[in-house]
Design a protein around this motif. Structure first.
Motif, PDB file in Angstrom:
ATOM      1  N   GLY A   1       0.779  -1.234   0.000  1.00  0.00           N
ATOM      2  CA  GLY A   1       0.000   0.000   0.000  1.00  0.00           C
ATOM      3  C   GLY A   1       0.806   1.277   0.000  1.00  0.00           C
ATOM      4  O   GLY A   1       0.361   2.298   0.540  1.00  0.00           O
ATOM      5  N   PHE A   2       1.985   1.250  -0.638  1.00  0.00           N
ATOM      6  CA  PHE A   2       2.740   2.497  -0.803  1.00  0.00           C
ATOM      7  C   PHE A   2       2.275   3.248  -2.049  1.00  0.00           C
ATOM      8  O   PHE A   2       1.883   4.403  -1.968  1.00  0.00           O
ATOM      9  CB  PHE A   2       4.240   2.210  -0.866  1.00  0.00           C
ATOM     10  CG  PHE A   2       4.851   1.915   0.470  1.00  0.00           C
ATOM     11  CD1 PHE A   2       5.219   2.945   1.322  1.00  0.00           C
ATOM     12  CD2 PHE A   2       5.046   0.612   0.895  1.00  0.00           C
ATOM     13  CE1 PHE A   2       5.774   2.690   2.565  1.00  0.00           C
ATOM     14  CE2 PHE A   2       5.604   0.339   2.138  1.00  0.00           C
ATOM     15  CZ  PHE A   2       5.966   1.375   2.976  1.00  0.00           C
ATOM     16  N   PHE A   3       2.318   2.617  -3.203  1.00  0.00           N
ATOM     17  CA  PHE A   3       1.787   3.233  -4.420  1.00  0.00           C
ATOM     18  C   PHE A   3       1.475   2.149  -5.430  1.00  0.00           C
ATOM     19  O   PHE A   3       2.030   1.051  -5.385  1.00  0.00           O
ATOM     20  CB  PHE A   3       2.759   4.274  -5.001  1.00  0.00           C
ATOM     21  CG  PHE A   3       4.118   3.729  -5.369  1.00  0.00           C
ATOM     22  CD1 PHE A   3       4.332   3.105  -6.590  1.00  0.00           C
ATOM     23  CD2 PHE A   3       5.190   3.858  -4.493  1.00  0.00           C
ATOM     24  CE1 PHE A   3       5.584   2.613  -6.933  1.00  0.00           C
ATOM     25  CE2 PHE A   3       6.447   3.367  -4.819  1.00  0.00           C
ATOM     26  CZ  PHE A   3       6.643   2.745  -6.042  1.00  0.00           C
ATOM     27  N   PHE A   4       0.569   2.481  -6.359  1.00  0.00           N
ATOM     28  CA  PHE A   4       0.169   1.522  -7.385  1.00  0.00           C
ATOM     29  C   PHE A   4      -0.458   2.289  -8.545  1.00  0.00           C
ATOM     30  O   PHE A   4      -0.915   3.424  -8.382  1.00  0.00           O
ATOM     31  CB  PHE A   4      -0.820   0.488  -6.830  1.00  0.00           C
ATOM     32  CG  PHE A   4      -1.941   1.065  -6.026  1.00  0.00           C
ATOM     33  CD1 PHE A   4      -3.105   1.529  -6.637  1.00  0.00           C
ATOM     34  CD2 PHE A   4      -1.831   1.171  -4.644  1.00  0.00           C
ATOM     35  CE1 PHE A   4      -4.136   2.069  -5.889  1.00  0.00           C
ATOM     36  CE2 PHE A   4      -2.869   1.729  -3.880  1.00  0.00           C
ATOM     37  CZ  PHE A   4      -4.023   2.175  -4.501  1.00  0.00           C
ATOM     38  N   PRO A   5      -0.473   1.698  -9.756  1.00  0.00           N
ATOM     39  CA  PRO A   5      -1.059   2.397 -10.917  1.00  0.00           C
ATOM     40  C   PRO A   5      -2.514   2.762 -10.663  1.00  0.00           C
ATOM     41  O   PRO A   5      -3.280   1.975 -10.101  1.00  0.00           O
ATOM     42  CB  PRO A   5      -0.927   1.367 -12.044  1.00  0.00           C
ATOM     43  CG  PRO A   5       0.198   0.479 -11.625  1.00  0.00           C
ATOM     44  CD  PRO A   5       0.095   0.380 -10.124  1.00  0.00           C
ATOM     45  N   ALA A   6      -2.889   3.975 -11.077  1.00  0.00           N
ATOM     46  CA  ALA A   6      -4.249   4.459 -10.840  1.00  0.00           C
ATOM     47  C   ALA A   6      -5.222   3.926 -11.889  1.00  0.00           C
ATOM     48  O   ALA A   6      -4.835   3.604 -13.019  1.00  0.00           O
ATOM     49  CB  ALA A   6      -4.257   5.984 -10.853  1.00  0.00           C
TER      50      ALA A   6
END
Length: 603
Positions: A41-46
């Motif tokens: 849950g740090f970053f991922f494609p929107a």
């Protein structure tokens, strides 16, 4: 209390020793970091539910907290400690601003289109990916096209040769319309800087028209990248933290003594052009100024304080350098520029630019707008000067020169300013549109008058450190990644600095029965009341819970067990070393706060 700007190897020596003893290692490959970022849950494609759009990312719960902490640390170092102002300007900007700034004409990247599949690619990146050339961006479009042909570079999408295909300039700004219709064109800002430049007259009033002063801004920027890639490294929407420091070029000097002994790894333009290309020279700020490697004291000052800040944020100094821009890649506004670069998965990426922008920006807005973009600088004592001037007799000039009379008068005024001796004769000659016009001196109204001046108007120079928050965040994650063994089991963890960790402490009951869960929840609530970021977890065995928190970089975990109910103590575990100690519950908030302030865990 430990100086938060002190090198981490001093503040975290115990942690480093623990890592060495346990065999911890870093330098993860990009796939590992991206997979961890998405899973935890740090970053991922929107917008993946709708197929996604390249170049846009969502920060998850851990990433949003890490990003907030990073921004707070930047604000602490570059705004609060430096005594600067902060503003928040709109992200949509009218076209006239970017016409003045030069972005309409110069904010371009190089694009090449495949003749077979129609895919577009950033041409300089193709050259860098397929040759030994590191900075193809500094080359012109014709040279890049030649290199594509020379190296037989093909389309990455379909393999078609790109030789003889044109390489064109592509403006990166997102265009929009302000209001209904198309009569008011605007753009999503590609940087936050123009918001600070445009509002300079009002901001100068807030600064009581006293130079130097700085204005900072943290906000979103937008660039319609040709080839978004490498997760957060090249995206179309991103967060920037920029500082515009307005200085009098004649008299303002930075407190260079604060940083002159700071060691910095420099990759100068001369080194890049020489035989020892790739070698970084470690030197001090003072030495780099003395030998002319860095020419601007203001740029040198910010390189110095930023180097200590990167260290504080956990950037690996063995994988960090300051690279000077080559002459061909300097932005249109910069007289000198250095990039802070970090090594990620074998590649160097820019995370910050440090530029001396001169007076370019304010001069442009002064010319294009109706505002005055200067500051009045009062003299210590009034000065009396002799100033030549003219007061032409238009009843003579009008009939004699007709429609050119006004231009003749303007040329007479300019001549008086640069060469008063030209008015010593009976006639004065000036040239307008290639034609010489002669005017009787007495008709010019020439005179030398004494004027008393109390000051002068100064157009400030601008020193700009511009940070890409997403790139710094990615660097911090990559450089914090570790792998080791604990009790015969492999683990991965993030050795994040305490002030950056999304969660500062995890609280666990040994098991959720016999009142342990209730006591643990009460401990967690008390720690939250003390201002600490806390997560509560009673799922799975203790070892698994430790691993979950290690992987997101939580520095400390607190376990509530039966001894907690009987003796009023808990077990506190430190992330990097996995060392544990008993701490009284009533002392827990103050002890954790002391650890965050730099107190060694083994005290």
């Amino acid at each position: 209390m430990t100086d938060p700007d002190a090198p981490r190897d001093a503040a975290d020596g115990a942690k480093d020793d623990a890592e060495a003893a346990s065999g911890a290692s870093g330098a993860a490959d990009a796939g590992t970091v991206v997979e961890l970022a998405k899973r935890r849950g740090f970053f991922f494609p929107a917008n993946e539910a709708y197929g996604g759009t390249s170049g846009f990312y969502t920060y998850g719960p851990e990433g949003a907290a890490l990003k907030r902490n990073l921004e707070a640390a930047w604000r602490d170092r570059f705004v609060t400690r430096e005594g600067h102002m902060e503003i928040d300007s709109p992200t949509v900007t009218p076209e006239a601003v970017f016409e003045a700034s030069g972005h309409l004409d110069t904010f371009d990247d190089m694009i090449v289109e495949c003749p077979e599949c129609g895919a577009t690619h950033r041409a300089d990146h193709l050259v860098e990916d397929n040759t030994d050339i590191e900075e193809a961006e500094s080359l012109d479009t014709e040279r890049v096209a030649d290199l594509i042909a020379e190296h037989a570079i093909a389309c990455p999408s379909c393999g078609t040769a790109l030789a003889d295909e044109s390489v064109d300039a592509f403006n990166l700004m997102f265009e929009t319309n302000i209001g209904p219709g198309s009569s008011s064109p605007g753009y999503l800002r590609p940087e936050t800087a123009q918001g600070m430049f445009v509002e300079f007259p009002r901001l100068a009033e807030y600064a009581r028209n006293q130079l130097p002063f700085g204005v900072a801004q943290i906000g979103r920027g937008y660039r319609n990248e040709i080839s978004p890639r490498r997760s957060l490294i090249r995206v179309r929407e991103f967060t920037m933290a920029e500082l515009e420091h307005f200085v009098d070029p004649e008299s303002d000097e930075p407190p260079i003594e604060r940083v002159e002994d700071v060691s910095v790894p420099l990759y100068s333009a001369a080194t890049q052009d020489g035989e020892d290309d790739g070698d970084v020279t470690w030197t001090t700020i003072g030495e780099a100024l003395a030998d002319g490697t860095i020419t601007s004291e203001w740029v040198a000052y910010y390189l110095g304080i930023a180097r200590k800040w990167y260290d504080r944020m956990g950037v690996d100094m063995d994988r960090f350098r300051y690279r000077q821009h080559l002459p061909g890649e300097l932005s249109h506004y910069a007289s000198d520029c250095w990039d802070a670069e970090a090594e990620i998965d074998g590649n160097w990426i820019e995370i910050t630019g440090f530029a001396d922008r001169g007076a370019y920006d304010l001069s442009k807005h002064d010319t294009y707008s109706d505002e005055d973009y200067s500051v009045f600088k009062a003299y210590d004592e009034p000065r009396t000067t002799e100033r030549p001037s003219i007061d032409p007799d238009m009843s003579v000039l009008g009939p004699e020169f007709g429609g050119a009379a006004g231009d003749v008068a303007d040329e007479l005024a300019a001549l008086a300013a640069r060469d008063p001796s030209a008015f010593e004769g009976s006639e004065v000659a000036v040239e307008v549109d290639g034609e010489t016009h002669t005017v009787p001196t007495e008709a010019t109204g020439f005179a030398v008058r004494e004027e008393t001046e109390t000051g002068e108007h100064v157009t400030p120079n601008v020193i700009e450190p511009a940070f890409g928050i997403g790139r710094v965040l990615y660097t911090v994650l990559d450089h914090a990644y570790r792998e080791d063994e604990v009790e015969g089991e492999s683990r991965s963890y993030l050795a994040l600095p305490d002030e950056l960790a999304p969660t500062f402490v995890g609280v666990f009951p040994l098991m959720d029965k016999d009142g342990l869960g209730e006591r643990a929840r009460a401990v967690a609530a008390d720690l939250r009341e003390a201002g600490l970021a806390v997560t509560y977890d009673d799922s799975g065995n203790i070892g698994r819970r430790y691993r979950r928190q290690d992987e997101v970089g939580t520095p400390y975990c607190v376990t509530v067990d039966y001894e907690s109910l009987e003796e009023g103590t808990v077990t506190v575990r430190e992330r990097d070393s996995t060392a544990q100690k008993r701490v009284a519950i009533e002392e827990l908030p103050s002890r954790l706060a002391a650890f965050r302030a730099g107190e060694p865990f083994d005290t």
